[in-house]
Enzyme design. Structure first.
Site, mmCIF file in Angstrom:
data_model
loop_
_atom_site.group_PDB
_atom_site.id
_atom_site.type_symbol
_atom_site.label_atom_id
_atom_site.label_comp_id
_atom_site.label_asym_id
_atom_site.label_seq_id
_atom_site.Cartn_x
_atom_site.Cartn_y
_atom_site.Cartn_z
ATOM 1 N N LYS A 36 -3.594 53.876 40.108
ATOM 2 C CA LYS A 36 -3.033 53.838 38.646
ATOM 3 C C LYS A 36 -1.898 54.560 38.677
ATOM 4 O O LYS A 36 -0.815 53.995 38.019
ATOM 5 C CB LYS A 36 -4.273 54.157 37.844
ATOM 6 C CG LYS A 36 -5.608 53.432 37.634
ATOM 7 C CD LYS A 36 -6.358 53.996 36.662
ATOM 8 C CE LYS A 36 -6.578 55.400 36.607
ATOM 9 N NZ LYS A 36 -7.459 55.903 37.510
ATOM 10 N N ARG A 50 -11.149 55.948 28.745
ATOM 11 C CA ARG A 50 -12.160 56.376 30.049
ATOM 12 C C ARG A 50 -13.604 56.389 29.520
ATOM 13 O O ARG A 50 -14.497 56.322 30.418
ATOM 14 C CB ARG A 50 -12.184 57.816 30.311
ATOM 15 C CG ARG A 50 -11.097 58.000 31.862
ATOM 16 C CD ARG A 50 -11.198 59.366 31.856
ATOM 17 N NE ARG A 50 -11.044 59.707 33.378
ATOM 18 C CZ ARG A 50 -9.660 59.890 34.106
ATOM 19 N NH1 ARG A 50 -8.724 59.605 33.549
ATOM 20 N NH2 ARG A 50 -9.820 60.339 35.287
ATOM 21 N N ARG A 103 -4.566 62.847 49.142
ATOM 22 C CA ARG A 103 -3.493 62.529 47.944
ATOM 23 C C ARG A 103 -2.953 63.783 48.109
ATOM 24 O O ARG A 103 -3.241 65.141 47.917
ATOM 25 C CB ARG A 103 -4.277 62.355 46.852
ATOM 26 C CG ARG A 103 -3.024 62.454 45.798
ATOM 27 C CD ARG A 103 -3.493 61.387 44.437
ATOM 28 N NE ARG A 103 -4.806 62.077 43.862
ATOM 29 C CZ ARG A 103 -5.308 61.497 42.828
ATOM 30 N NH1 ARG A 103 -4.856 60.323 42.169
ATOM 31 N NH2 ARG A 103 -6.080 62.094 41.970
HETATM 32 P P1 AMP Z 1 -6.706 62.000 36.116
HETATM 33 O O1 AMP Z 1 -5.300 62.457 36.404
HETATM 34 O O2 AMP Z 1 -6.449 60.656 35.324
HETATM 35 O O3 AMP Z 1 -7.502 61.489 37.538
HETATM 36 O O4 AMP Z 1 -7.307 62.776 35.296
HETATM 37 C C1 AMP Z 1 -7.792 64.066 35.518
HETATM 38 C C2 AMP Z 1 -8.820 64.815 34.944
HETATM 39 O O5 AMP Z 1 -8.441 64.960 33.463
HETATM 40 C C3 AMP Z 1 -10.134 63.882 34.914
HETATM 41 O O6 AMP Z 1 -11.011 64.281 35.754
HETATM 42 C C4 AMP Z 1 -10.629 64.555 33.188
HETATM 43 O O7 AMP Z 1 -11.231 65.873 33.616
HETATM 44 C C5 AMP Z 1 -9.345 64.625 32.468
HETATM 45 N N1 AMP Z 1 -8.827 63.605 31.749
HETATM 46 C C6 AMP Z 1 -7.859 62.474 32.085
HETATM 47 N N2 AMP Z 1 -8.110 61.275 31.173
HETATM 48 C C7 AMP Z 1 -8.943 61.548 30.415
HETATM 49 C C8 AMP Z 1 -9.714 60.976 29.398
HETATM 50 N N3 AMP Z 1 -9.011 59.591 28.922
HETATM 51 N N4 AMP Z 1 -10.596 61.403 28.747
HETATM 52 C C9 AMP Z 1 -11.416 62.347 29.110
HETATM 53 N N5 AMP Z 1 -10.583 63.250 30.181
HETATM 54 C C10 AMP Z 1 -9.622 62.750 30.752
#
Ligand code: AMP
Length: 215
Positions: free
Chosen positions: A13, A88, A127
């Site tokens: 993404k 999410r 990554r």
């Molecule tokens: P990501 O960079 O999208 O993988 O997000 C990293 C971390 O941020 C996730 O593992 C969650 O702890 C938190 N996070 C990101 N987006 C959300 C969301 N929409 N709802 C809740 N937690 C989020």
């Protein structure tokens, strides 16, 4: 063009969001990036989010919904956006729909990046992200030419704190339990476009582009 990129952690993404954001001149809005910035800044919000992020759990819906409402109301999002990592879970998707309905600007399309579960672990442990420009590499699958440095700007590469095996396991479980039900949710709204997220990055960008061009 108001869009969502949906997919498990490591499905691409972020990588695709950066490229598509330039191509379509609309911002990529990543709740993960917004939260990491808040953690780095040491703000109250960042402090609240950090524990959940370190554990690979979801940050509370109130926090992320607030962040998204504020971000999509900024000037650069007037012509649309690519949401990455939000929604999410069903509650977040419903809150997003309600907000966009009030604005009379509903979502136009959701692209699911479909990647086999086994591949995700390899992608996430390998990554590396550029500290300066945010470009994403993978030491197993698409290594940088010079170790630990970005091919594009020579910035230093770092590994995200939550890209360790234990946290990755939790994040993948959270995806299966809480985020995967969004596939049905958006299918019922006839907004879901599923794309195979494995293989050549440029080919995947092209396929998402075909979807974006139609919506
Ligand atoms: P990501 O960079 O999208 O993988 O997000 C990293 C971390 O941020 C996730 O593992 C969650 O702890 C938190 N996070 C990101 N987006 C959300 C969301 N929409 N709802 C809740 N937690 C989020």
């Amino acid at each position: 063009m108001r869009t969502v990129l949906l997919g498990a952690p490591g499905s691409g993404k972020g990588t695709q969001g950066v490229v598509l954001s330039t191509k379509y001149a609309i911002p990529q809005i990543s709740t993960g990036d917004l939260l990491r910035a808040a953690v780095a800044a040491g703000s109250e919000l960042g402090k609240k989010a950090k524990t959940a992020m370190d554990a690979g759990a979801l940050v509370s819906d109130d926090i992320v919904i607030g962040l998204i409402r504020e971000r999509i109301s900024q000037d650069d999002a007037h012509n649309g956006y690519i949401l990455d990592g939000f929604p999410r879970n069903i509650a977040q998707a419903e809150a997003l729909d309600a907000t966009l309905e009030e604005l009379e600007q509903p979502l136009q399309g959701v692209v699911l990046l479909d990647v086999a579960f086994d591949e995700l672990m390899q992608r996430l442990t390998g990554r590396r992200t550029c500290k300066d420009c945010g470009a994403i590499f993978n030491i197993h699958l698409s290594p940088p030419k010079k170790p630990d440095h970005c091919d594009k700007c020579d910035g230093e590469l770092f590994q995200r704190a939550d890209d360790n095996e234990e946290t990755i396991g939790n994040r993948l479980n959270v995806y299966q339990e809480q985020t995967a039900p969004l596939v049905d949710y958006y299918q019922q709204q006839q907004k879901l476009h599923s794309i195979v997220g494995s293989g050549d990055i440029d080919t995947i960008t092209e396929q998402i582009g075909h979807v974006f061009d139609k919506i």
